[in-house]
Design an enzyme around this catalytic site. Sequence first.
Site, PDB file in Angstrom:
ATOM      1  N   GLY A  10      36.228  24.571  42.398  1.00  0.00           N
ATOM      2  CA  GLY A  10      36.854  25.631  43.208  1.00  0.00           C
ATOM      3  C   GLY A  10      36.330  25.540  44.639  1.00  0.00           C
ATOM      4  N   ARG A  14      36.959  30.720  48.715  1.00  0.00           N
ATOM      5  CA  ARG A  14      35.953  31.513  49.437  1.00  0.00           C
ATOM      6  C   ARG A  14      34.560  31.302  48.852  1.00  0.00           C
ATOM      7  NH1 ARG A  14      40.631  34.907  49.864  1.00  0.00           N
ATOM      8  NH2 ARG A  14      40.525  34.912  47.607  1.00  0.00           N
ATOM      9  N   MET A  15      34.450  31.403  47.524  1.00  0.00           N
ATOM     10  CA  MET A  15      33.130  31.214  46.896  1.00  0.00           C
ATOM     11  C   MET A  15      32.702  29.756  46.964  1.00  0.00           C
ATOM     12  SD  MET A  15      31.391  33.732  46.055  1.00  0.00           S
ATOM     13  CE  MET A  15      30.185  32.780  45.145  1.00  0.00           C
ATOM     14  N   GLY A  76      31.181  31.630  37.027  1.00  0.00           N
ATOM     15  CA  GLY A  76      31.302  32.874  37.779  1.00  0.00           C
ATOM     16  C   GLY A  76      32.733  33.365  37.830  1.00  0.00           C
ATOM     17  N   THR A  77      33.663  32.496  37.426  1.00  0.00           N
ATOM     18  CA  THR A  77      35.087  32.842  37.450  1.00  0.00           C
ATOM     19  C   THR A  77      35.358  34.069  36.581  1.00  0.00           C
ATOM     20  OG1 THR A  77      35.632  30.529  37.794  1.00  0.00           O
ATOM     21  CG2 THR A  77      37.384  31.920  36.932  1.00  0.00           C
ATOM     22  N   THR A  78      36.225  34.947  37.054  1.00  0.00           N
ATOM     23  CA  THR A  78      36.587  36.150  36.289  1.00  0.00           C
ATOM     24  C   THR A  78      38.089  36.130  35.995  1.00  0.00           C
ATOM     25  OG1 THR A  78      37.048  37.486  38.245  1.00  0.00           O
ATOM     26  CG2 THR A  78      34.763  37.459  37.457  1.00  0.00           C
ATOM     27  N   ALA A 100      28.218  34.968  34.103  1.00  0.00           N
ATOM     28  CA  ALA A 100      27.944  36.297  34.655  1.00  0.00           C
ATOM     29  C   ALA A 100      29.105  36.757  35.518  1.00  0.00           C
ATOM     30  CB  ALA A 100      26.655  36.261  35.476  1.00  0.00           C
ATOM     31  N   HIS A 133      37.735  45.699  46.335  1.00  0.00           N
ATOM     32  CA  HIS A 133      37.630  44.310  46.773  1.00  0.00           C
ATOM     33  C   HIS A 133      38.704  44.001  47.814  1.00  0.00           C
ATOM     34  CE1 HIS A 133      35.061  43.836  43.237  1.00  0.00           C
ATOM     35  NE2 HIS A 133      34.615  42.736  43.813  1.00  0.00           N
ATOM     36  N   LYS A 137      42.067  39.336  46.306  1.00  0.00           N
ATOM     37  CA  LYS A 137      41.572  39.212  44.925  1.00  0.00           C
ATOM     38  C   LYS A 137      42.743  39.263  43.946  1.00  0.00           C
ATOM     39  CE  LYS A 137      38.057  40.867  41.711  1.00  0.00           C
ATOM     40  NZ  LYS A 137      37.682  39.504  41.303  1.00  0.00           N
ATOM     41  N   GLY A 143      35.196  41.463  37.420  1.00  0.00           N
ATOM     42  CA  GLY A 143      34.320  41.105  36.302  1.00  0.00           C
ATOM     43  C   GLY A 143      33.098  42.019  36.256  1.00  0.00           C
TER      44      GLY A 143
HETATM   45  P1  NAD Z   1      39.662  31.796  45.944  1.00  0.00           P
HETATM   46  O1  NAD Z   1      41.093  32.060  45.585  1.00  0.00           O
HETATM   47  O2  NAD Z   1      39.257  31.902  47.395  1.00  0.00           O
HETATM   48  O3  NAD Z   1      39.232  30.329  45.458  1.00  0.00           O
HETATM   49  C1  NAD Z   1      39.541  29.801  44.211  1.00  0.00           C
HETATM   50  C2  NAD Z   1      39.614  28.290  44.359  1.00  0.00           C
HETATM   51  O4  NAD Z   1      39.787  27.722  43.041  1.00  0.00           O
HETATM   52  C3  NAD Z   1      40.818  27.824  45.207  1.00  0.00           C
HETATM   53  O5  NAD Z   1      40.402  26.863  46.170  1.00  0.00           O
HETATM   54  C4  NAD Z   1      41.768  27.217  44.176  1.00  0.00           C
HETATM   55  O6  NAD Z   1      42.548  26.139  44.701  1.00  0.00           O
HETATM   56  C5  NAD Z   1      40.754  26.708  43.147  1.00  0.00           C
HETATM   57  N1  NAD Z   1      41.362  26.433  41.837  1.00  0.00           N
HETATM   58  C6  NAD Z   1      42.430  27.030  41.238  1.00  0.00           C
HETATM   59  N2  NAD Z   1      42.693  26.436  40.059  1.00  0.00           N
HETATM   60  C7  NAD Z   1      41.775  25.461  39.916  1.00  0.00           C
HETATM   61  C8  NAD Z   1      41.547  24.491  38.907  1.00  0.00           C
HETATM   62  N3  NAD Z   1      42.317  24.436  37.817  1.00  0.00           N
HETATM   63  N4  NAD Z   1      40.500  23.646  39.056  1.00  0.00           N
HETATM   64  C9  NAD Z   1      39.712  23.686  40.158  1.00  0.00           C
HETATM   65  N5  NAD Z   1      39.889  24.584  41.164  1.00  0.00           N
HETATM   66  C10 NAD Z   1      40.915  25.450  41.031  1.00  0.00           C
HETATM   67  O7  NAD Z   1      38.798  32.782  45.057  1.00  0.00           O
HETATM   68  P2  NAD Z   1      37.270  33.215  45.268  1.00  0.00           P
HETATM   69  O8  NAD Z   1      37.227  34.500  46.006  1.00  0.00           O
HETATM   70  O9  NAD Z   1      36.469  32.055  45.756  1.00  0.00           O
HETATM   71  O10 NAD Z   1      36.877  33.564  43.752  1.00  0.00           O
HETATM   72  C11 NAD Z   1      36.929  32.569  42.742  1.00  0.00           C
HETATM   73  C12 NAD Z   1      36.586  33.201  41.397  1.00  0.00           C
HETATM   74  O11 NAD Z   1      35.217  33.637  41.410  1.00  0.00           O
HETATM   75  C13 NAD Z   1      37.415  34.447  41.063  1.00  0.00           C
HETATM   76  O12 NAD Z   1      37.651  34.474  39.676  1.00  0.00           O
HETATM   77  C14 NAD Z   1      36.492  35.588  41.486  1.00  0.00           C
HETATM   78  O13 NAD Z   1      36.764  36.799  40.820  1.00  0.00           O
HETATM   79  C15 NAD Z   1      35.163  35.011  41.061  1.00  0.00           C
HETATM   80  N6  NAD Z   1      33.991  35.608  41.715  1.00  0.00           N
HETATM   81  C16 NAD Z   1      32.913  35.844  40.925  1.00  0.00           C
HETATM   82  C17 NAD Z   1      31.737  36.328  41.493  1.00  0.00           C
HETATM   83  C18 NAD Z   1      30.535  36.488  40.607  1.00  0.00           C
HETATM   84  O14 NAD Z   1      29.445  36.851  41.112  1.00  0.00           O
HETATM   85  N7  NAD Z   1      30.654  36.194  39.307  1.00  0.00           N
HETATM   86  C19 NAD Z   1      31.670  36.601  42.862  1.00  0.00           C
HETATM   87  C20 NAD Z   1      32.795  36.355  43.645  1.00  0.00           C
HETATM   88  C21 NAD Z   1      33.954  35.852  43.067  1.00  0.00           C
END
Ligand code: NAD
Length: 244
Positions: A10, A14-15, A76-78, A100, A133, A137, A143
Site C-alpha cells: 500500500g 497516505r499510510m 493495519g488495514t481495516t 491492530a 476521520h 476514508k 477499526g
Molecule cells: P489510502 O487509500 O491512502 O492508501 C491505500 C493504498 O493501498 C493505495 O495506494 C492503494 O492503491 C493501495 N492498494 C489498494 N489495493 C491494493 C492491493 N490489492 N495491494 C496493494 N496495495 C493496494 O489509505 P490509507 O489512509 O493509507 O489507509 C490504508 C488502510 O490503513 C485503511 O484500511 C485504513 O483504515 C488503515 N489505517 C489503519 C491505521 C492503524 O493504525 N491500524 C491507521 C491509519 C490507517
Amino acid sequence: MSSPKILINGAKGRMGQALIAAAKELRLTVGAAIDAGDDVAAAVASCDVVVDFSSHHATRALLDAVIAQRKAIVIGTTGHSADDKATLLSLAARVPCVWAGNFSVGVNLLFALTRRAASVLGSDYDAEVIEMHHRFKKDAPSGTAERLLEIIREERGLAADSIRHGRHGITGERTPTEVGMHALRGGDVVGDHTVMFAALGERVELTHKASDRAIFARGALRAAQWVVDQKPGVYDMQDVLGLK
Ligand code: NAD
C-alpha cells in the site's frame, strides 16, 4: 533479528508514504514497497516482514504469500467484514502476526482506560462511541472504534447486535444494553475517538486525537521489528508495548 528487511504494502497511499518516511527517520531497511498491481509473491520473498496498510481486498492474497514463505506480518488495514476477519485471523495465526486497528501508543492506552471505565461505571452509564476521520476514508466505523465497541461489549457481556449505528426517526428511549456508534467524516482529520459514559447526573468522556499519521507508522514499524522474533500467532499492539 537486528535489521529485518521490511516490505511496505500500500506504499502509494497516505499510510504507505508515512511508513516510508518513518522508516527513513528510524534508519530501518525497506526491502520493497509495493502497491496494487505489483507482484506480491516476489516482493514477500525479498523481505523478512510485511507491513500492510492497503485495502481489505488485499489481505487474503498477501497472507497466502506470507504463510507460503514463512515470513512475519503486521496488518493495519481495516474494513474487513466480521466473517472475513474471523477467517483471516485463523490463517494469520500460522505465522507471527501483529494485527491492530490502531498502532498509536495513546490509543492503546485509551483501550485500557475504556476497559477500566466500562467495568467501574457499570451498565447504568450509557456508553456511546464517536469517531471522526478525513473525508477520504473508505470504511466506517474505524477499526479503532470497532475495537472500542468490542472492549465495551466484552466488559458488559453484550451481544454483537447491541451496537446501534447512528439514530434516526422515532427510535424510542435508549435501552441500557445498547451501545451507540457514530462515525463523522470531513476535512483532513487524521483520527479522533471519544468514548462517552453518561449517567443521570454525570458524564465521563475519554478522548484521543491523532494529528499526525506518523504515530501509526512508527508504532507499526516497532511492531515489525518485534514480530520477526515471535512464535507464530496473532498478537496485538498491547503485546508489542508490553501492556498486558
Ligand atoms: P489510502 O487509500 O491512502 O492508501 C491505500 C493504498 O493501498 C493505495 O495506494 C492503494 O492503491 C493501495 N492498494 C489498494 N489495493 C491494493 C492491493 N490489492 N495491494 C496493494 N496495495 C493496494 O489509505 P490509507 O489512509 O493509507 O489507509 C490504508 C488502510 O490503513 C485503511 O484500511 C485504513 O483504515 C488503515 N489505517 C489503519 C491505521 C492503524 O493504525 N491500524 C491507521 C491509519 C490507517
